[in-house]
Enzyme design. Sequence first.
Site, PDB file in Angstrom:
ATOM      1  N   THR A 128       0.822  -1.210   0.000  1.00 47.21           N
ATOM      2  CA  THR A 128       0.000   0.000   0.000  1.00 47.21           C
ATOM      3  C   THR A 128       0.857   1.263   0.000  1.00 47.21           C
ATOM      4  O   THR A 128       1.996   1.246   0.511  1.00 47.21           O
ATOM      5  CB  THR A 128      -0.905  -0.004   1.252  1.00 47.21           C
ATOM      6  OG1 THR A 128      -1.489   1.286   1.414  1.00 47.21           O
ATOM      7  CG2 THR A 128      -0.126  -0.315   2.527  1.00 47.21           C
ATOM      8  N   ASP A 129       0.295   2.359  -0.503  1.00 44.42           N
ATOM      9  CA  ASP A 129       1.015   3.645  -0.450  1.00 44.42           C
ATOM     10  C   ASP A 129       1.213   4.114   0.991  1.00 44.42           C
ATOM     11  O   ASP A 129       2.086   4.963   1.260  1.00 44.42           O
ATOM     12  CB  ASP A 129       0.284   4.718  -1.273  1.00 44.42           C
ATOM     13  CG  ASP A 129      -1.138   5.023  -0.827  1.00 44.42           C
ATOM     14  OD1 ASP A 129      -1.629   4.384   0.124  1.00 44.42           O
ATOM     15  OD2 ASP A 129      -1.770   5.912  -1.440  1.00 44.42           O
ATOM     16  N   GLU A 130       0.418   3.565   1.934  1.00 42.96           N
ATOM     17  CA  GLU A 130       0.503   4.056   3.320  1.00 42.96           C
ATOM     18  C   GLU A 130       1.840   3.748   3.970  1.00 42.96           C
ATOM     19  O   GLU A 130       2.190   4.354   4.980  1.00 42.96           O
ATOM     20  CB  GLU A 130      -0.650   3.490   4.164  1.00 42.96           C
ATOM     21  CG  GLU A 130      -1.997   3.911   3.601  1.00 42.96           C
ATOM     22  CD  GLU A 130      -3.134   3.894   4.601  1.00 42.96           C
ATOM     23  OE1 GLU A 130      -2.903   3.648   5.792  1.00 42.96           O
ATOM     24  OE2 GLU A 130      -4.268   4.144   4.157  1.00 42.96           O
ATOM     25  N   TYR A 153      -1.515  -0.225  11.239  1.00 39.24           N
ATOM     26  CA  TYR A 153      -1.762  -0.929   9.964  1.00 39.24           C
ATOM     27  C   TYR A 153      -0.580  -0.735   9.014  1.00 39.24           C
ATOM     28  O   TYR A 153      -0.013  -1.710   8.500  1.00 39.24           O
ATOM     29  CB  TYR A 153      -3.054  -0.403   9.316  1.00 39.24           C
ATOM     30  CG  TYR A 153      -3.145  -0.735   7.834  1.00 39.24           C
ATOM     31  CD1 TYR A 153      -3.350  -2.043   7.404  1.00 39.24           C
ATOM     32  CD2 TYR A 153      -3.002   0.266   6.851  1.00 39.24           C
ATOM     33  CE1 TYR A 153      -3.411  -2.356   6.039  1.00 39.24           C
ATOM     34  CE2 TYR A 153      -3.062  -0.039   5.497  1.00 39.24           C
ATOM     35  CZ  TYR A 153      -3.267  -1.346   5.094  1.00 39.24           C
ATOM     36  OH  TYR A 153      -3.319  -1.662   3.757  1.00 39.24           O
ATOM     37  N   LYS A 157       2.211  -3.391   7.407  1.00 39.57           N
ATOM     38  CA  LYS A 157       2.405  -3.599   5.966  1.00 39.57           C
ATOM     39  C   LYS A 157       3.873  -3.322   5.590  1.00 39.57           C
ATOM     40  O   LYS A 157       4.448  -4.032   4.757  1.00 39.57           O
ATOM     41  CB  LYS A 157       1.478  -2.680   5.164  1.00 39.57           C
ATOM     42  CG  LYS A 157      -0.003  -2.994   5.287  1.00 39.57           C
ATOM     43  CD  LYS A 157      -0.403  -4.348   4.726  1.00 39.57           C
ATOM     44  CE  LYS A 157      -0.344  -4.415   3.216  1.00 39.57           C
ATOM     45  NZ  LYS A 157      -0.849  -5.718   2.699  1.00 39.57           N
TER      46      LYS A 157
END
Length: 340
Positions: A128-130, A153, A157
């Site tokens: 994810t970009d997060e 989260y 990741k």
Amino acid sequence: MRLLVTGGSGFIGSNFIRHMLASREDVSIVNLDKLTYAGNPQNLADMAARHGGARYHFIKGDICDACLLDDILHGKAVDAVINFAAETHVDRSIADSAPFLTTNVMGTHALLEAARKARVERFVHISTDEVYGALGPTGTFTETTPLAPNSPYSASKAGADMLCRAYFKTHGMPVVVTRCSNNYGPYQFPEKLIPLMILKARAGEPLPVYGDGLHVRDWIHVLDHCRGVELALMKGEPGEVYNFGSDNEKANLEVVRTILAILGKSEDLIRFVADRPGHDRRYAMGYEKAQARLGFTPLIGFADGLRETVRWYEDNAAWLSAVQTGAYREFMDSWYGERK
Ligand code: NAD
Ligand code: DAU
């Protein structure tokens, strides 16, 4: 090509399986999913009816279960693994981070280890970009942006991404990591912004917008993401990371207002509520590498995609009410109860 797709009963995984079975006759898929609150066999009921037993096979199970993974991968039964399985909701990771570490870190490790032992030829990990953290008012994330996750989260990741890197560097495993911006589209669980706002607006209930509503997300239609994952599977270089995005930066308030306009509802339904702790201000994805090396091009514009998505939730009201189980309501009552 025989694929093991993990987390295939969730939002993106189910769209990916449907896309692959529809577009590639040479593909057969085993879907391994634990069926957490976010996993729903109904998301693939059509695929099970059409291809079940032949090109589609479902196994209920956990990616942390090393014995089960060895059984599934034994004897070169699978050509490639695509790992969508994860705990995915940032708010839940704030309320209780333990399942995020278990599935996202330990589960990815168990899957990497099983795939290494079975000499799987391709391992695509969906990230994810997060993991890049938050941007200021300008600029975009690229694959060389340092990882700076801000929520439990995104930290979990990022941990998984680092394990993928290590398995490539140390064991020479053919691992490809993809990082995507915010997805929207059919079958998204209604805890995430867009389906939640559609649900609330249809019911005439207040729409909870965090903080000042000016946090920016970069929205991509789930089918464009699925096409990107397919390209990464077929053409991605081992050890490489590919970003996927769609040039659709929108402030949350703008997204919410657009949904209300599509549904013909009043903006008086908008309620500003207490902000999410650690809330990332802005994401924007640079995906030039995927464009140049994989031939990735997003095809679905946000205005059309959002209108179709709203229509999908209107046409699938039974799906929407079935997923609002007791456990769903319990989390929502407690989380939003604290934000009033
Ligand atoms: P989702 O929450 O809708 O689905 C997750 C699926 O994983 C569910 O079917 C669940 O049952 C399954 N699962 C959870 N724990 C498991 C376990 N231990 N073993 C087996 N299955 C398990 O999530 P999503 O939005 O479809 O996201 C899929 C992947 O894409 C995730 O890795 C997520 O981090 C990533 N991603 C999501 C977005 C987004 O906007 N939704 C954007 C970028 C990346
Ligand atoms: O960027 C990719 C990520 O997008 C994925 O990795 C995650 O799995 C996915 O959940 C999503 O994370 P976000 O936190 O960006 O998505 P969410 O839909 O939860 O929130 C989108 C924005 O809307 C965010 O700025 C918070 C805000 N929001 C969200 C909810 C649920 C609200 O203002 N009110 C809400 O009730």
